[in-house]
Design a protein around this motif. Structure first.
Motif, PDB file in Angstrom:
ATOM      1  N   GLU A 179      29.917   6.585 -16.522  1.00 31.90           N
ATOM      2  CA  GLU A 179      30.891   6.355 -17.586  1.00 31.90           C
ATOM      3  C   GLU A 179      31.965   5.369 -17.138  1.00 31.90           C
ATOM      4  N   VAL A 180      32.420   5.522 -15.903  1.00 27.70           N
ATOM      5  CA  VAL A 180      33.444   4.627 -15.355  1.00 27.70           C
ATOM      6  C   VAL A 180      32.912   3.195 -15.263  1.00 27.70           C
ATOM      7  N   LEU A 181      31.701   3.044 -14.747  1.00 27.32           N
ATOM      8  CA  LEU A 181      31.106   1.714 -14.591  1.00 27.32           C
ATOM      9  C   LEU A 181      30.840   1.065 -15.939  1.00 27.32           C
ATOM     10  N   ASP A 182      30.363   1.846 -16.883  1.00 24.86           N
ATOM     11  CA  ASP A 182      30.072   1.329 -18.217  1.00 24.86           C
ATOM     12  C   ASP A 182      31.336   0.799 -18.879  1.00 24.86           C
ATOM     13  N   ALA A 183      32.422   1.540 -18.765  1.00 22.36           N
ATOM     14  CA  ALA A 183      33.687   1.136 -19.382  1.00 22.36           C
ATOM     15  C   ALA A 183      34.222  -0.151 -18.771  1.00 22.36           C
ATOM     16  N   ALA A 184      33.871  -0.417 -17.511  1.00 20.54           N
ATOM     17  CA  ALA A 184      34.339  -1.623 -16.827  1.00 20.54           C
ATOM     18  C   ALA A 184      33.396  -2.807 -17.005  1.00 20.54           C
ATOM     19  N   GLY A 185      32.315  -2.643 -17.759  1.00 20.70           N
ATOM     20  CA  GLY A 185      31.366  -3.728 -17.962  1.00 20.70           C
ATOM     21  C   GLY A 185      30.416  -3.935 -16.809  1.00 20.70           C
ATOM     22  N   LEU A 186      30.286  -2.932 -15.942  1.00 21.87           N
ATOM     23  CA  LEU A 186      29.414  -3.045 -14.776  1.00 21.87           C
ATOM     24  C   LEU A 186      28.036  -2.429 -15.011  1.00 21.87           C
ATOM     25  N   LEU A 187      27.783  -1.981 -16.233  1.00 24.83           N
ATOM     26  CA  LEU A 187      26.514  -1.362 -16.558  1.00 24.83           C
ATOM     27  C   LEU A 187      26.047  -1.859 -17.924  1.00 24.83           C
ATOM     28  N   PRO A 188      25.754  -3.170 -18.025  1.00 25.13           N
ATOM     29  CA  PRO A 188      25.418  -3.737 -19.344  1.00 25.13           C
ATOM     30  C   PRO A 188      24.113  -3.215 -19.923  1.00 25.13           C
ATOM     31  N   SER A 189      23.201  -2.752 -19.061  1.00 27.36           N
ATOM     32  CA  SER A 189      21.943  -2.186 -19.549  1.00 27.36           C
ATOM     33  C   SER A 189      21.501  -1.097 -18.587  1.00 27.36           C
ATOM     34  N   ARG A 190      21.418   0.122 -19.068  1.00 30.56           N
ATOM     35  CA  ARG A 190      21.010   1.219 -18.198  1.00 30.56           C
ATOM     36  C   ARG A 190      19.548   1.096 -17.776  1.00 30.56           C
ATOM     37  N   GLU A 191      18.743   0.430 -18.576  1.00 26.34           N
ATOM     38  CA  GLU A 191      17.341   0.266 -18.230  1.00 26.34           C
ATOM     39  C   GLU A 191      17.108  -0.835 -17.205  1.00 26.34           C
ATOM     40  N   HIS A 192      18.098  -1.675 -16.989  1.00 28.20           N
ATOM     41  CA  HIS A 192      17.935  -2.817 -16.082  1.00 28.20           C
ATOM     42  C   HIS A 192      18.892  -2.772 -14.897  1.00 28.20           C
ATOM     43  N   GLU A 193      19.645  -1.708 -14.730  1.00 26.84           N
ATOM     44  CA  GLU A 193      20.737  -1.744 -13.754  1.00 26.84           C
ATOM     45  C   GLU A 193      20.259  -1.949 -12.320  1.00 26.84           C
ATOM     46  N   ARG A 194      19.042  -1.520 -11.982  1.00 25.18           N
ATOM     47  CA  ARG A 194      18.572  -1.693 -10.602  1.00 25.18           C
ATOM     48  C   ARG A 194      17.915  -3.046 -10.368  1.00 25.18           C
ATOM     49  N   VAL A 195      17.607  -3.796 -11.430  1.00 29.23           N
ATOM     50  CA  VAL A 195      16.890  -5.064 -11.265  1.00 29.23           C
ATOM     51  C   VAL A 195      17.822  -6.271 -11.326  1.00 29.23           C
TER      52      VAL A 195
ATOM     53  N   SER B  72       0.864  -1.171   0.000  1.00 28.55           N
ATOM     54  CA  SER B  72       0.000   0.000   0.000  1.00 28.55           C
ATOM     55  C   SER B  72       0.901   1.222   0.000  1.00 28.55           C
ATOM     56  N   ARG B  73       1.126   1.783  -1.178  1.00 29.18           N
ATOM     57  CA  ARG B  73       2.118   2.842  -1.305  1.00 29.18           C
ATOM     58  C   ARG B  73       1.585   3.968  -2.181  1.00 29.18           C
ATOM     59  N   ASP B  74       2.089   5.164  -1.930  1.00 35.90           N
ATOM     60  CA  ASP B  74       1.716   6.300  -2.764  1.00 35.90           C
ATOM     61  C   ASP B  74       2.907   6.819  -3.550  1.00 35.90           C
ATOM     62  N   ARG B  75       3.953   6.004  -3.665  1.00 38.10           N
ATOM     63  CA  ARG B  75       5.132   6.411  -4.430  1.00 38.10           C
ATOM     64  C   ARG B  75       5.730   5.187  -5.102  1.00 38.10           C
ATOM     65  N   GLY B  76       6.609   5.444  -6.070  1.00 36.43           N
ATOM     66  CA  GLY B  76       7.303   4.365  -6.730  1.00 36.43           C
ATOM     67  C   GLY B  76       8.500   3.898  -5.924  1.00 36.43           C
ATOM     68  N   ASP B  77       9.137   2.872  -6.408  1.00 37.59           N
ATOM     69  CA  ASP B  77      10.321   2.318  -5.750  1.00 37.59           C
ATOM     70  C   ASP B  77      11.488   3.297  -5.887  1.00 37.59           C
ATOM     71  N   ALA B  78      12.002   3.765  -4.769  1.00 36.35           N
ATOM     72  CA  ALA B  78      13.098   4.732  -4.769  1.00 36.35           C
ATOM     73  C   ALA B  78      14.436   4.083  -4.442  1.00 36.35           C
ATOM     74  N   CYS B  79      14.525   2.762  -4.597  1.00 38.92           N
ATOM     75  CA  CYS B  79      15.760   2.051  -4.288  1.00 38.92           C
ATOM     76  C   CYS B  79      16.908   2.627  -5.131  1.00 38.92           C
ATOM     77  N   PRO B  80      18.041   2.985  -4.507  1.00 34.30           N
ATOM     78  CA  PRO B  80      19.131   3.588  -5.270  1.00 34.30           C
ATOM     79  C   PRO B  80      19.815   2.603  -6.201  1.00 34.30           C
ATOM     80  N   GLY B  81      20.528   3.134  -7.160  1.00 33.89           N
ATOM     81  CA  GLY B  81      21.273   2.308  -8.102  1.00 33.89           C
ATOM     82  C   GLY B  81      22.549   2.995  -8.508  1.00 33.89           C
ATOM     83  N   SER B  82      23.069   2.618  -9.661  1.00 35.47           N
ATOM     84  CA  SER B  82      24.266   3.254 -10.199  1.00 35.47           C
ATOM     85  C   SER B  82      23.940   4.581 -10.868  1.00 35.47           C
ATOM     86  N   LEU B  83      22.731   4.672 -11.419  1.00 29.62           N
ATOM     87  CA  LEU B  83      22.316   5.870 -12.143  1.00 29.62           C
ATOM     88  C   LEU B  83      21.392   6.751 -11.311  1.00 29.62           C
TER      89      LEU B  83
END
Length: 427
Positions: free
Chosen positions: A94-110, A20-31
Motif C-alpha cells: 500500500e505504501v509503495l503503491d501510493a508513492a508510484g513505486l508499484l505501477p503494475s502488480r503483475e509486472h513488479e518483478r520484471v 535445468s530446473r524443477d521450480r519456478g523463479d523465486a526472485c523476491p519482489g515488493s509483493l
C-alpha cells in the motif's frame, strides 16, 4: 594458512546456470517477500535507479518503520528492505503503491532496467536515455507477455558511453553516434523513437524461444540456441512489427560507473557495501533537488542543475560527513559483498565484517574484490574481479577472474591473510 589450490572455475552463479530446473523463479519482489535469517526481505524495482525525492523519503520511512532501518542497494540499482515482519506485505504494498513505486502488480518483478546514471548530466553521452526509460517501463507494464519474464531478466539502456552496456544485460539499447540505437540481441540499429518498442520485442522473442524449445530459461544466455539464431529471430520479429532496422556491429568501448565527486551537473557518491543508514538516506534526500539516481555500482547520483559550485562543494562535504564515499581514491570503490552472516542462513561467514577488516588489501590491487558467504556468490559483479568465497570449514578461497588470463586460486585462513593471497594470484 595461505595455500595454493589447483586452478578450477568457480561454480556458476544463479544468474548464469544451465536452464535445468524443477521450480519456478523465486526472485523476491515488493509483493513476494523472501524469508531471510534477519526477517523478511523486499526487493523494490526502481527502473533506471530513478527515484523522486518524495519516493526516496517514502522508502526511508518504510525502512525505519517496517524494516531494520537501512536501505540496501543492489547491483541493478534496485532497493532492498530487510528485517521486515512476515505480516507486513499488504502494508508495504500500500505504501509503495501510493508513492508510484508499484505501477503494475503483475509486472513488479520484471521491471529490471539499468540506465546510464549520468545520462543528460555531464555531456558525455550521445543522447539522454530518459525517454527510452520512461517508454520502456510503460511498455513493459502494458505487455501481457512480459509478465512471463523472470525476476532476473535485465534491460540496459546505455547513452553511448558504454557503462551499463558492459553489465551483461539480456536486452541492451546503446545510443549510436548518428542518433539511433543499437539493439542486442539482434545486433541491429533502430531509430531512437523505436528503441523502447524494439527492446520489448527482443524480450518477447526470448520468451517465445524459451517456450518453443521447452526450456525454463530465465536469461537469454541460458537459451539452447546460438547467438546468431537469436539475432535472426529478433530481426524477423522486428520486420513483422514494422520496426525499421539495419544490421550493425556492436559499438566498441566500455566505461566505468561514475566516480565520486562533482561530475557535470551532478554529485556522485559511493555507498560502502551498498548499505545506507536511515541518516545517510535522509542526507541524500536533503541535498537532492528533485530526484536520486541509484547506480548498478552501488552508488548514488544527485542531479544539481541550478546550484553553484560552492553549494555543490558544501553538499558533497555533507554527504562525506555522513559516511558516504566522496573520494575517487577510496578503496571502498573496489570492494563488494553479499549480505553474509547473520542475514543469510547459507553464508559461512560475516563477509561484510571481513571485507572491512581487509579493506587496505583491496586498495592495492588492480582487480576489485567481491566477498561471498557461500558458493552461490549472490550479486557478484560482471567482468574482471577477484572472488573471495567463505568456505564451510572456515577460511576463504580466492579466485582471480580476468579476461585472457588463466584462473589462479589460493586459500586464506582469515582476513589478515588476504593481502598475501591477493599477491599470490594477481602478481
Amino acid at each position: 594458512m595461505l595455500t595454493a589450490m589447483p586452478s578450477a572455475a568457480l561454480p556458476p552463479s544463479p544468474q548464469a546456470t544451465p536452464a535445468s530446473r524443477d521450480r519456478g523463479d523465486a526472485c523476491p519482489g515488493s509483493l513476494r517477500l523472501h524469508a531471510a535469517d534477519d526477517g523478511a526481505l523486499a526487493r523494490i524495482r526502481v527502473p533506471g535507479g530513478v527515484l523522486t525525492t518524495r519516493q526516496a523519503r517514502v522508502l526511508g520511512q518504510a525502512a525505519r518503520e517496517l524494516g531494520d532501518g537501512s536501505l540496501h542497494l543492489t547491483s541493478r540499482g534496485n532497493v532492498q528492505l530487510r528485517g521486515l515482519p512476515d505480516e507486513c506485505g499488504a502494508e508495504l504494498a500500500e505504501v509503495l503503491d501510493a508513492a508510484g513505486l508499484l505501477p503494475s502488480r503483475e509486472h513488479e518483478r520484471v521491471r529490471n532496467v539499468v540506465a546510464s546514471p549520468l545520462s543528460g548530466l555531464d555531456g558525455d553521452g550521445r543522447q539522454d536515455v530518459r525517454p527510452w526509460l520512461t517508454a520502456l517501463d510503460a511498455d513493459l507494464c502494458a505487455s501481457r507477455a512480459a509478465r512471463g519474464l523472470s525476476g532476473r531478466f535485465l534491460f540496459a539502456l546505455d547513452d553511448g558511453r558504454g557503462d551499463v552496456a558492459g553489465l551483461g544485460a539480456d536486452v541492451t539499447l546503446r545510443a549510436t553516434a548518428d542518433g539511433g540505437a543499437w539493439l542486442a540481441p539482434g545486433a541491429v540499429r533502430v531509430a531512437a523513437g523505436d528503441a523502447s518498442r524494439a527492446a520489448l520485442v527482443a524480450a518477447e522473442v526470448f520468451l517465445e524461444a524459451a517456450r518453443s524449445h521447452g526450456t525454463k530459461a530465465w536469461r537469454v544466455s541460458e537459451l539452447a540456441l546460438p547467438e546468431s539464431e537469436i539475432d535472426r529471430l529478433v530481426r524477423s520479429r522486428l520486420v513483422a512489427e514494422q520496426i525499421g532496422h539495419e544490421e550493425q556491429p556492436e559499438p566498441v568501448g566500455v566505461a566505468d560507473g561514475p566516480p565520486p565527486g562533482v561530475v557535470g551537473a551532478a554529485l556522485s557518491v559511493h555507498v560502502p557495501l551498498g548499505r545506507l543508514s536511515a541518516h545517510q538516506w535522509e542526507e541524500l534526500a536533503h541535498v537532492s533537488g528533485t530526484e536520486l539516481r541509484l547506480t548498478p555500482w552501488r552508488g548514488v547520483v544527485v542531479p544539481t542543475s541550478g546550484t553553484t559550485a560552492a553549494q555543490d562543494a558544501e553538499s558533497l562535504a555533507r554527504l562525506g560527513a555522513a559516511g558516504l564515499v566522496t573520494d575517487p581514491a577510496s578503496p571502498w570503490l573496489r570492494v563488494g559483498a553479499c549480505i553474509g552472516r547473520p542475514g543469510c542462513a547459507k553464508a559461512h561467514a560475516d563477509v561484510r565484517a571481513a571485507a572491512a577488516q581487509a579493506l587496505d588489501a583491496a586498495g592495492s590491487q588492480s582487480l576489485p574484490l567481491y566477498w561471498s558467504g557461500c558458493e552461490r556468490r549472490c550479486g557478484h559483479p560482471h567482468g574482471n574481479h577477484v572472488d573471495v568465497v567463505a568456505m564451510p570449514g572456515g577460511g576463504y578461497r580466492l579466485s582471480a577472474t580476468a579476461a585472457g588470463q588463466n584462473e589462479r586460486t589460493v586459500s586464506a585462513g582469515d582476513p589478515s591473510q588476504i593481502h598475501a593471497a591477493l599477491a599470490a594470484i594477481t602478481s
